[in-house]
Design a protein around this motif. Sequence first.
Motif, PDB file in Angstrom:
ATOM      1  N   THR A   1      -4.954   6.112  -1.161  1.00  0.00           N
ATOM      2  CA  THR A   1      -4.161   4.974  -0.704  1.00  0.00           C
ATOM      3  C   THR A   1      -4.295   3.875  -1.746  1.00  0.00           C
ATOM      4  O   THR A   1      -5.380   3.330  -1.955  1.00  0.00           O
ATOM      5  CB  THR A   1      -4.641   4.452   0.663  1.00  0.00           C
ATOM      6  OG1 THR A   1      -4.659   5.535   1.599  1.00  0.00           O
ATOM      7  CG2 THR A   1      -3.714   3.350   1.179  1.00  0.00           C
TER       8      THR A   1
ATOM      9  N   THR B   1     -10.547   4.505   2.314  1.00  0.00           N
ATOM     10  CA  THR B   1     -10.331   5.048   3.656  1.00  0.00           C
ATOM     11  C   THR B   1     -11.480   5.942   4.108  1.00  0.00           C
ATOM     12  O   THR B   1     -11.739   6.051   5.303  1.00  0.00           O
ATOM     13  CB  THR B   1      -9.008   5.831   3.716  1.00  0.00           C
ATOM     14  OG1 THR B   1      -9.020   6.840   2.699  1.00  0.00           O
ATOM     15  CG2 THR B   1      -7.818   4.914   3.500  1.00  0.00           C
TER      16      THR B   1
ATOM     17  N   VAL C   1     -11.793  -0.929   4.394  1.00  0.00           N
ATOM     18  CA  VAL C   1     -10.411  -1.145   3.965  1.00  0.00           C
ATOM     19  C   VAL C   1     -10.060  -2.630   4.078  1.00  0.00           C
ATOM     20  O   VAL C   1      -9.504  -3.224   3.150  1.00  0.00           O
ATOM     21  CB  VAL C   1      -9.431  -0.289   4.793  1.00  0.00           C
ATOM     22  CG1 VAL C   1      -7.985  -0.712   4.543  1.00  0.00           C
ATOM     23  CG2 VAL C   1      -9.613   1.191   4.469  1.00  0.00           C
TER      24      VAL C   1
ATOM     25  N   LEU D   1      -3.313   0.168  -3.524  1.00  0.00           N
ATOM     26  CA  LEU D   1      -2.881  -1.201  -3.252  1.00  0.00           C
ATOM     27  C   LEU D   1      -2.266  -1.755  -4.526  1.00  0.00           C
ATOM     28  O   LEU D   1      -2.879  -1.702  -5.595  1.00  0.00           O
ATOM     29  CB  LEU D   1      -4.066  -2.079  -2.834  1.00  0.00           C
ATOM     30  CG  LEU D   1      -3.766  -3.578  -2.688  1.00  0.00           C
ATOM     31  CD1 LEU D   1      -2.792  -3.836  -1.536  1.00  0.00           C
ATOM     32  CD2 LEU D   1      -5.064  -4.363  -2.492  1.00  0.00           C
TER      33      LEU D   1
ATOM     34  N   THR E   1       0.883  -1.167   0.000  1.00  0.00           N
ATOM     35  CA  THR E   1       0.000   0.000   0.000  1.00  0.00           C
ATOM     36  C   THR E   1       0.916   1.211   0.000  1.00  0.00           C
ATOM     37  O   THR E   1       2.016   1.167   0.575  1.00  0.00           O
ATOM     38  CB  THR E   1      -0.937   0.050   1.223  1.00  0.00           C
ATOM     39  OG1 THR E   1      -0.163   0.239   2.414  1.00  0.00           O
ATOM     40  CG2 THR E   1      -1.774  -1.223   1.327  1.00  0.00           C
TER      41      THR E   1
ATOM     42  N   GLU F   1     -11.704  -4.584   1.334  1.00  0.00           N
ATOM     43  CA  GLU F   1     -11.058  -4.397   0.036  1.00  0.00           C
ATOM     44  C   GLU F   1      -9.760  -5.200  -0.040  1.00  0.00           C
ATOM     45  O   GLU F   1      -9.470  -5.823  -1.063  1.00  0.00           O
ATOM     46  CB  GLU F   1     -10.781  -2.909  -0.207  1.00  0.00           C
ATOM     47  CG  GLU F   1     -10.395  -2.571  -1.632  1.00  0.00           C
ATOM     48  CD  GLU F   1     -11.525  -2.753  -2.643  1.00  0.00           C
ATOM     49  OE1 GLU F   1     -11.208  -2.898  -3.840  1.00  0.00           O
ATOM     50  OE2 GLU F   1     -12.706  -2.757  -2.245  1.00  0.00           O
ATOM     51  N   LEU F   2      -8.993  -5.216   1.025  1.00  0.00           N
ATOM     52  CA  LEU F   2      -7.777  -6.025   1.053  1.00  0.00           C
ATOM     53  C   LEU F   2      -8.107  -7.503   0.862  1.00  0.00           C
ATOM     54  O   LEU F   2      -7.408  -8.220   0.148  1.00  0.00           O
ATOM     55  CB  LEU F   2      -7.032  -5.823   2.375  1.00  0.00           C
ATOM     56  CG  LEU F   2      -6.397  -4.439   2.588  1.00  0.00           C
ATOM     57  CD1 LEU F   2      -5.869  -4.315   4.012  1.00  0.00           C
ATOM     58  CD2 LEU F   2      -5.283  -4.190   1.582  1.00  0.00           C
TER      59      LEU F   2
ATOM     60  N   ALA G   1      -6.577   3.488   7.115  1.00  0.00           N
ATOM     61  CA  ALA G   1      -5.920   2.473   6.289  1.00  0.00           C
ATOM     62  C   ALA G   1      -5.191   1.453   7.145  1.00  0.00           C
ATOM     63  O   ALA G   1      -5.292   0.238   6.916  1.00  0.00           O
ATOM     64  CB  ALA G   1      -4.956   3.136   5.309  1.00  0.00           C
TER      65      ALA G   1
ATOM     66  N   LEU H   1      -7.801   1.977  -1.699  1.00  0.00           N
ATOM     67  CA  LEU H   1      -8.440   1.558  -0.452  1.00  0.00           C
ATOM     68  C   LEU H   1      -9.447   2.618  -0.021  1.00  0.00           C
ATOM     69  O   LEU H   1      -9.120   3.813  -0.009  1.00  0.00           O
ATOM     70  CB  LEU H   1      -7.394   1.331   0.636  1.00  0.00           C
ATOM     71  CG  LEU H   1      -6.363   0.237   0.338  1.00  0.00           C
ATOM     72  CD1 LEU H   1      -5.418   0.064   1.527  1.00  0.00           C
ATOM     73  CD2 LEU H   1      -7.039  -1.088  -0.009  1.00  0.00           C
TER      74      LEU H   1
END
Length: 196
Positions: free
Chosen positions: A165, A180, A187, A167, A60, A190-191, A79, A178
């Motif tokens: 942010t 945020t 967040v 990725l 990130t 999404e990860l 984040a 992301l």
Amino acid sequence: MSFKSASLPAFLFLAACSSETPPPAEGPPLEGAALGGDFTLVGEDGEEVSWSDYDGRYRTIYFGYAYCPDVCPTDNQRAMAGLKRFEEENPEAGARIQPLFVSVDPERDTPEVLTEFTDAFHPRLIGMTGTKEQLDAAAAAFAVFYGRGEDSPGGGYLMEHSNITYLFGPEGEPLATLPTDEGPEAVAAELAKWVR
């Protein structure tokens, strides 16, 4: 009752019991975007650091500055809180993410200041900055803008900058931004879509 409606609760139960998030049916939102690229900056330990140092890891990256009064602390808190949630739920995948913070204010953001700033949000968040030429090149590669605002009567100043942010994947490929603005849970979700 139709077969579809009868099978729905069972499907939901099975989905809730699954420990892994299934991959999205479509590709990452930033797939194929002309974003990213190698750079060399100075890390919070005073040593040179390059984007390619993290090849093989998800990354990130956020461009901002430690003296930012509101946006940068808020974005980084959300984040990194999201990353911590993801790490709790997916320890192995979470360990493959390297969070990075690029300061666009090298005049004030010394290694000591950067260390204090990044440590406030995540123990693995690495801060870095550089000369104007180095920062200009990195900002252009990641499609972010920054600039120094007017000096205030007291001698201080604000930096204007993008607050995105990103990725990136293990090969440095852009995957997503992301969310945020939606908080840590969004967040982490999404990860979970993209980090394997």
